[in-house]
Design a protein around this motif. Structure first.
Motif, PDB file in Angstrom:
ATOM      1  N   THR A 117      48.097 -18.496  -2.655  1.00  0.00           N
ATOM      2  CA  THR A 117      48.859 -18.145  -1.467  1.00  0.00           C
ATOM      3  C   THR A 117      47.973 -17.397  -0.483  1.00  0.00           C
ATOM      4  N   LEU A 118      48.372 -17.432   0.792  1.00  0.00           N
ATOM      5  CA  LEU A 118      47.692 -16.647   1.826  1.00  0.00           C
ATOM      6  C   LEU A 118      48.564 -15.489   2.290  1.00  0.00           C
ATOM      7  N   ASP A 119      49.659 -15.270   1.576  1.00  0.00           N
ATOM      8  CA  ASP A 119      50.591 -14.184   1.888  1.00  0.00           C
ATOM      9  C   ASP A 119      50.341 -13.012   0.934  1.00  0.00           C
ATOM     10  N   PRO A 120      50.000 -11.823   1.451  1.00  0.00           N
ATOM     11  CA  PRO A 120      49.659 -10.686   0.580  1.00  0.00           C
ATOM     12  C   PRO A 120      50.756 -10.311  -0.413  1.00  0.00           C
ATOM     13  N   GLU A 121      52.019 -10.341   0.015  1.00  0.00           N
ATOM     14  CA  GLU A 121      53.103  -9.955  -0.887  1.00  0.00           C
ATOM     15  C   GLU A 121      53.307 -10.997  -1.979  1.00  0.00           C
ATOM     16  N   LYS A 122      53.220 -12.278  -1.623  1.00  0.00           N
ATOM     17  CA  LYS A 122      53.302 -13.331  -2.636  1.00  0.00           C
ATOM     18  C   LYS A 122      52.129 -13.227  -3.602  1.00  0.00           C
ATOM     19  N   TYR A 123      50.955 -12.908  -3.049  1.00  0.00           N
ATOM     20  CA  TYR A 123      49.766 -12.750  -3.893  1.00  0.00           C
ATOM     21  C   TYR A 123      49.990 -11.667  -4.942  1.00  0.00           C
ATOM     22  N   ALA A 124      50.559 -10.544  -4.512  1.00  0.00           N
ATOM     23  CA  ALA A 124      50.827  -9.449  -5.449  1.00  0.00           C
ATOM     24  C   ALA A 124      51.834  -9.868  -6.513  1.00  0.00           C
ATOM     25  N   PHE A 125      52.844 -10.643  -6.119  1.00  0.00           N
ATOM     26  CA  PHE A 125      53.849 -11.106  -7.075  1.00  0.00           C
ATOM     27  C   PHE A 125      53.233 -12.055  -8.105  1.00  0.00           C
ATOM     28  N   ILE A 126      52.431 -12.995  -7.632  1.00  0.00           N
ATOM     29  CA  ILE A 126      51.855 -14.005  -8.526  1.00  0.00           C
ATOM     30  C   ILE A 126      50.838 -13.390  -9.480  1.00  0.00           C
TER      31      ILE A 126
END
Length: 318
Positions: free
Chosen positions: A122-131
């Motif tokens: 992902t290129l989304d910081p919040e999604k990155y943290a979730f994944i």
């Protein structure tokens, strides 16, 4: 004396030309679909000398490619030493999450690394943290690591994007645009999620995704390895990797895997035919390699079969 290449051809006619070596089970992230489960404690890892002996022996049988994986390979501070210890090969690459890549891209290139695959879903910081169960700001570290790898000449950098239903399937276009913007230095590999840990709940219709890519492609070619299609979309190179329920994934497989603790693993999804070489003498390695090749299974078995790895044991694969 150089061994005959046909000694690493299995009974189904597949000749092993590549090794995939896990350097560690340790990782600085803990991705939601990863079966290593963020193992920080295991230090039962092969030494530089052992890895060198295995690759040198395999090279005598015609093996000319090595890909290093983990866990996260860059948590090993001796990775450059490992690279320097290898014989001359056609291609040496690594799969990394990229968090630690920025500071080491140039030293890895100088030590003999040719290419790098970076896991980036992902290129989304919040999604990155979730994944990843990491911090949102770590996404920027990964992007800077990709830039450093391009600057060091570790190209083409392959971006490994595991497709996750309900999370990142709407980011395919963003990833394609990222690849296009680097004008040939990046390749996007979209990867079907596997049923490890919580992976099953994120699985998407792989056939439908491929059909959509094909509709958009200006050009479609086929890679022999895993019979994988390559799509050129507005100048961006995109591949789709389907390891699940895919007979062609196995039919052209030329790879032998080695776990972090020193076991030869003939097949990706099979965990009942490993050969322990952790305490083997160098002179015994040729026979152990041949024995491992003899244990390769025919093309394809349903990966939900009870003989297939399904118990989330830590194999060091990723």
């Amino acid at each position: 004396m150089k061994a005959s290449n046909d000694l690493l051809t299995d009974k189904f006619g597949r000749t092993v030309k590549s090794l995939r070596i896990s350097l560690t089970n340790r990782c600085n992230l803990d991705c939601i679909y990863c079966h290593s489960e963020g193992d920080e404690g295991s230090r039962n890892e092969m030494t530089v000398g052992m890895i060198s002996d295995i690759v040198t022996t395999a090279a005598k049988f015609g093996v000319n490619r090595v890909k290093f994986s983990g866990g996260e390979p860059l948590v090993r501070k001796d990775f450059e030493d490992i690279l320097r210890s290898l014989p001359e090969l056609k291609d040496v690459s690594v799969t990394t999450n990229g968090v630690l890549l920025k500071e080491r891209a140039h030293s890895l290139k100088e030590a003999g690394l040719d290419r790098v695959n970076v896991s980036l879903d992902t290129l989304d910081p919040e999604k990155y943290a979730f994944i990843t169960h990491g911090k949102p700001e770590m996404l920027n570290d990964v992007l800077e690591g990709i830039n450093a790898a391009i600057d060091a000449g570790l190209t083409p950098v392959k971006i490994n994007m595991v497709l996750l239903k309900g999370i990142n399937e709407n980011e395919i276009d963003d990833m394609i645009e990222l690849v296009r913007s680097r004008k040939g230095d990046l390749v996007l590999q979209i990867i079907q999620v596997m049923d490890f840990r919580d992976g099953a709940q994120y699985d998407l219709n792989a056939e439908q995704i491929e059909k959509e890519l094909e509709k958009r492609a200006d050009e479609v070619t086929m890679r022999k390895m895993h019979h994988r299609k390559k799509y050129i979309i507005d100048g961006a190179e995109v591949e789709f990797v389907r390891p699940v329920e895919n007979k062609e994934f196995c039919a052209n497989c030329n790879r032998l895997r080695i776990t972090a603790d020193g076991k030869l693993k003939p097949c990706l999804l099979v965990n009942d035919n490993l050969i322990d070489i952790s305490n083997a003498k160098t002179e015994d390695l040729p026979e152990l390699l041949r024995a491992s090749i003899d244990r390769r299974v025919p093309f394809y078995r349903d990966y939900k079969d009870i003989t297939i790895i399904k118990d989330k044991t830590k194999t060091g694969e990723q």
